[in-house]
Design a protein around this motif. Structure first.
Motif, mmCIF file in Angstrom:
data_model
loop_
_atom_site.group_PDB
_atom_site.id
_atom_site.type_symbol
_atom_site.label_atom_id
_atom_site.label_comp_id
_atom_site.label_asym_id
_atom_site.label_seq_id
_atom_site.Cartn_x
_atom_site.Cartn_y
_atom_site.Cartn_z
ATOM 1 N N ARG A 93 46.062 -82.825 -72.766
ATOM 2 C CA ARG A 93 46.783 -83.796 -71.928
ATOM 3 C C ARG A 93 47.864 -83.104 -71.124
ATOM 4 O O ARG A 93 48.046 -83.349 -69.932
ATOM 5 C CB ARG A 93 47.384 -84.884 -72.825
ATOM 6 C CG ARG A 93 48.156 -85.923 -72.050
ATOM 7 C CD ARG A 93 48.718 -86.936 -72.972
ATOM 8 N NE ARG A 93 49.580 -86.258 -73.959
ATOM 9 C CZ ARG A 93 50.596 -86.834 -74.570
ATOM 10 N NH1 ARG A 93 50.843 -88.097 -74.369
ATOM 11 N NH2 ARG A 93 51.335 -86.182 -75.415
ATOM 12 N N TYR A 94 48.589 -82.189 -71.772
ATOM 13 C CA TYR A 94 49.661 -81.479 -71.083
ATOM 14 C C TYR A 94 49.105 -80.526 -70.008
ATOM 15 O O TYR A 94 49.724 -80.320 -68.961
ATOM 16 C CB TYR A 94 50.516 -80.705 -72.084
ATOM 17 C CG TYR A 94 51.155 -81.597 -73.106
ATOM 18 C CD1 TYR A 94 52.103 -82.543 -72.736
ATOM 19 C CD2 TYR A 94 50.794 -81.521 -74.449
ATOM 20 C CE1 TYR A 94 52.685 -83.376 -73.672
ATOM 21 C CE2 TYR A 94 51.371 -82.339 -75.393
ATOM 22 C CZ TYR A 94 52.325 -83.278 -74.999
ATOM 23 O OH TYR A 94 52.878 -84.108 -75.924
ATOM 24 N N VAL A 96 46.393 -81.089 -68.256
ATOM 25 C CA VAL A 96 46.023 -81.914 -67.102
ATOM 26 C C VAL A 96 47.256 -82.217 -66.281
ATOM 27 O O VAL A 96 47.246 -82.125 -65.037
ATOM 28 C CB VAL A 96 45.315 -83.203 -67.569
ATOM 29 C CG1 VAL A 96 45.149 -84.185 -66.423
ATOM 30 C CG2 VAL A 96 43.974 -82.869 -68.190
ATOM 31 N N GLU A 97 48.361 -82.571 -66.935
ATOM 32 C CA GLU A 97 49.616 -82.833 -66.216
ATOM 33 C C GLU A 97 50.103 -81.573 -65.501
ATOM 34 O O GLU A 97 50.565 -81.625 -64.357
ATOM 35 C CB GLU A 97 50.682 -83.339 -67.194
ATOM 36 C CG GLU A 97 50.403 -84.718 -67.747
ATOM 37 C CD GLU A 97 51.422 -85.127 -68.802
ATOM 38 O OE1 GLU A 97 52.396 -84.379 -69.029
ATOM 39 O OE2 GLU A 97 51.232 -86.194 -69.405
ATOM 40 N N LEU A 99 48.281 -79.104 -64.439
ATOM 41 C CA LEU A 99 47.421 -78.817 -63.295
ATOM 42 C C LEU A 99 47.748 -79.725 -62.109
ATOM 43 O O LEU A 99 47.750 -79.281 -60.960
ATOM 44 C CB LEU A 99 45.950 -78.938 -63.685
ATOM 45 C CG LEU A 99 45.417 -77.811 -64.562
ATOM 46 C CD1 LEU A 99 43.993 -78.106 -64.997
ATOM 47 C CD2 LEU A 99 45.486 -76.488 -63.831
ATOM 48 N N THR A 100 48.009 -81.023 -62.376
ATOM 49 C CA THR A 100 48.373 -81.919 -61.268
ATOM 50 C C THR A 100 49.694 -81.482 -60.648
ATOM 51 O O THR A 100 49.853 -81.501 -59.426
ATOM 52 C CB THR A 100 48.460 -83.370 -61.735
ATOM 53 O OG1 THR A 100 49.393 -83.454 -62.822
ATOM 54 C CG2 THR A 100 47.099 -83.880 -62.152
ATOM 55 N N ASP A 101 50.645 -81.075 -61.494
ATOM 56 C CA ASP A 101 51.915 -80.568 -60.972
ATOM 57 C C ASP A 101 51.708 -79.286 -60.162
ATOM 58 O O ASP A 101 52.348 -79.077 -59.126
ATOM 59 C CB ASP A 101 52.907 -80.298 -62.105
ATOM 60 C CG ASP A 101 53.416 -81.581 -62.750
ATOM 61 O OD1 ASP A 101 53.273 -82.645 -62.107
ATOM 62 O OD2 ASP A 101 53.957 -81.515 -63.876
ATOM 63 N N VAL A 103 49.015 -78.482 -58.478
ATOM 64 C CA VAL A 103 48.389 -78.846 -57.204
ATOM 65 C C VAL A 103 49.435 -79.380 -56.234
ATOM 66 O O VAL A 103 49.472 -78.999 -55.054
ATOM 67 C CB VAL A 103 47.251 -79.867 -57.436
ATOM 68 C CG1 VAL A 103 46.786 -80.470 -56.120
ATOM 69 C CG2 VAL A 103 46.103 -79.206 -58.149
ATOM 70 N N THR A 104 50.316 -80.278 -56.717
ATOM 71 C CA THR A 104 51.360 -80.800 -55.822
ATOM 72 C C THR A 104 52.312 -79.687 -55.400
ATOM 73 O O THR A 104 52.760 -79.649 -54.242
ATOM 74 C CB THR A 104 52.142 -81.939 -56.503
ATOM 75 O OG1 THR A 104 52.683 -81.468 -57.743
ATOM 76 C CG2 THR A 104 51.263 -83.136 -56.746
ATOM 77 N N GLU A 107 50.622 -77.757 -52.657
ATOM 78 C CA GLU A 107 50.635 -78.515 -51.399
ATOM 79 C C GLU A 107 52.016 -78.455 -50.748
ATOM 80 O O GLU A 107 52.139 -78.236 -49.541
ATOM 81 C CB GLU A 107 50.232 -79.959 -51.653
ATOM 82 C CG GLU A 107 48.777 -80.134 -51.984
ATOM 83 C CD GLU A 107 48.454 -81.550 -52.393
ATOM 84 O OE1 GLU A 107 49.386 -82.381 -52.543
ATOM 85 O OE2 GLU A 107 47.251 -81.845 -52.584
#
Length: 163
Positions: A93-94, A96-97, A99-101, A103-104, A107
């Motif tokens: 779970r951590y 995934v979080e 990885l999203t962080d 990616v942002t 960007e």
């Protein structure tokens, strides 16, 4: 015995010494331009030799890289995720979080890098905006004049049709 006791006068000895010095100076003056030309013509080869050694070292390095080209290509094409350590299920779970962080962050980093790259162009952009603003003001003034002319023409037309 007379020949043995005969000595040259001092003035002739000095004269011969001065003549020898003049001859030596003339020889130096003749050899000096030749020596200078030799030095000038060989000096660039010294520096070319140093540059040649550097280029040969670089060439050896590049040849070594080319020899390992296949191995490097395989390593670059091989996915890195198979080499990484496994992550325990409790931390998925951590991840995934994270990885999203990530990616942002990437960007935002790209937008910030684009902004930094555009900084040298800011003076030109401001200059273009100033010229566009002055053109817009001129067009607005012309539009006001045209609006006034249209209103005057409309009043004239009303008077003509009312008569």
């Amino acid at each position: 015995t007379l020949d043995l006791t005969y000595r040259k006068p001092q003035c002739f000895v000095k004269f011969s010494e001065v003549e020898k010095m003049a001859n030596i100076q003339a020889e130096i003056n003749e050899v000096q331009p030749l020596l200078f030309r030799i030095i000038v013509s060989t000096l660039p080869f010294y520096f070319i030799g140093n540059k040649c050694d550097i280029l040969q070292d670089m060439n050896r390095h590049l040849e070594a890289i080319l020899k390992e080209k296949r191995a490097l290509r395989r390593r670059l094409m091989k996915p890195r995720c198979q080499d990484s350590l496994p992550i325990e299920a409790t931390f998925h779970r951590y991840m995934v979080e994270l990885l999203t962080d990530a990616v942002t962050f990437i960007e935002k980093l790209e937008s910030h890098m684009q902004a930094v790259r555009s900084i040298p162009q800011v003076p030109n952009i401001i200059k273009d905006m100033d010229t566009a603003l002055t053109r817009t003001e001129l067009l607005a003034m012309e539009l006001e004049e045209l609006a006034e002319q249209i209103l005057k023409w409309r009043e004239v037309q009303k008077e003509v049709y009312s008569d």
